[in-house]
Scaffold this active site. Structure first.
Site, short mmCIF file in Angstrom:
data_model
loop_
_atom_site.label_atom_id
_atom_site.label_comp_id
_atom_site.label_asym_id
_atom_site.label_seq_id
_atom_site.Cartn_x
_atom_site.Cartn_y
_atom_site.Cartn_z
N SER A 120 49.00 56.37 46.95
CA SER A 120 48.77 55.08 46.31
C SER A 120 47.30 54.69 46.31
CB SER A 120 49.59 54.01 47.02
OG SER A 120 49.28 53.97 48.40
N HIS A 141 52.16 58.23 41.06
CA HIS A 141 52.42 57.16 42.03
C HIS A 141 53.61 56.31 41.59
CE1 HIS A 141 51.03 53.10 43.87
NE2 HIS A 141 51.91 53.71 44.65
N GLU A 153 52.43 55.26 37.98
CA GLU A 153 50.99 55.26 37.75
C GLU A 153 50.50 56.72 37.81
OE1 GLU A 153 47.57 52.29 39.45
OE2 GLU A 153 48.83 53.29 40.93
N ASN A 191 47.13 49.16 43.40
CA ASN A 191 46.68 48.80 44.75
C ASN A 191 45.24 48.32 44.79
OD1 ASN A 191 49.01 49.01 46.33
ND2 ASN A 191 48.87 51.24 46.29
#
Length: 296
Positions: A120, A141, A153, A191
């Site tokens: 992540s 991800h 992602e 993130n």
């Protein structure tokens, strides 16, 4: 382009077991690998329970659920992945640990296999550099929990080929996901934005701006978030949040990403969130959370 039929997943934790469940549900043969046999046993129970819940809520047919369980195999031996078309790594969020795994996978996997990381935050280019096939390494991800959350992602490393990108994008879409694409910078998209918000919520608690309940209620009712940032941190795992903040701080070189001392203290104390039954909140008197529900 080689059709993706067999998928390997390394890591029997919440993310790895969720990815394995998802892939099996969509018709793939799946090996789930973990060096810890106890973790595999827990993953087996977790996947079975999750599928049963989805069936009971009419979110999955009984036939599809049964077939998914038949497609899943479990092992502690990485060599079982020798014929996988794609191997998805979902282990500890540590660059050193992931790089060591990629060295091993590079030796075991067939030459045409794609190596994907569920990281992540860790740059894909650095993970790919541990292999002899950087053009076939990519970030994939998934959001937590993978069977429910709609986003994947995708992150291209410096050498990721167009063929690898296309294959993983098609795979993600066949798994029912919406795909977003990020450049290979620490934290990627989700993130890069989410973790500083969580970290700032810890600073608000640390400096006495408000109680944890008021911080979370403010974000839920004031900004329409389904979970407050501190509650979400507990769900993700405070150790994971801290690891990502460290990657952001180191990779982007800006002190605004420095982890809050309170977050560090909680992790040092073993208060890691729901998985330890105590984090920002105390869950020890509550029933185990239902992992089949959608969360941010």
């Amino acid at each position: 382009m080689t059709e993706i039929k067999a998928i390997g997943v390394v890591g029997g934790g919440q993310m790895g077991s969720g990815i394995a469940q998802l892939a099996a549900t969509y018709g793939h043969q799946v090996w789930l690998i973990d060096s810890d046999s106890a973790a595999l046993a827990k993953a087996t129970d977790s996947i079975s329970s999750s599928i049963q819940r989805l069936v009971s809520r009419n979110l999955l047919s009984r036939e599809i659920g049964a077939n998914a369980l038949q497609r899943l195999k479990f092992s502690t031996d990485l060599k079982e992945l020798h014929s996988a078309d794609v191997i998805i790594e979902a282990i500890l969020e540590s660059e050193d640990v992931k790089r060591k795994l990629f060295v091993e996978l590079d030796k075991i996997a067939k030459r045409s296999s794609i190596l994907a990381s569920n990281t992540s935050s860790i740059p894909i280019t650095r993970l790919a550099s541990a292999t002899t096939r950087p053009e076939q390494v990519i970030g994939m991800h998934f959001m937590n929990p993978p069977p429910v959350m709609k986003l994947v992602e995708i992150v291209r490393g410096a050498d990721t080929s167009n063929e690898t990108f296309d294959a993983i994008k098609i795979l993600a879409e066949r798994l029912g996901k919406t795909v977003i694409c990020s450049q290979d910078y620490s934290g990627f998209i989700v993130n890069r934005i989410l973790m500083p918000m969580i970290n700032e919520a810890f600073f608000a608690l640390y400096t006495g701006v408000a109680t944890k309940e008021d911080i979370d209620t403010g974000m839920k009712l004031g900004t329409n978030h389904p979970m407050g940032p501190l509650e979400l941190a507990d769900f993700i795992g405070l150790d994971v949040c801290l690891s990502i903040m460290k990657v952001l701080h180191s990779g982007l070189g800006d002190n605004k990403y420095a982890p809050c001392p309170l977050l560090v203290q909680y992790v040092d104390a073993g208060r890691l969130g729901r998985k330890r039954r105590i984090g920002v909140y105390d869950y020890r008197k509550l029933p185990e959370p239902d992992k089949s529900k959608s969360r941010l």
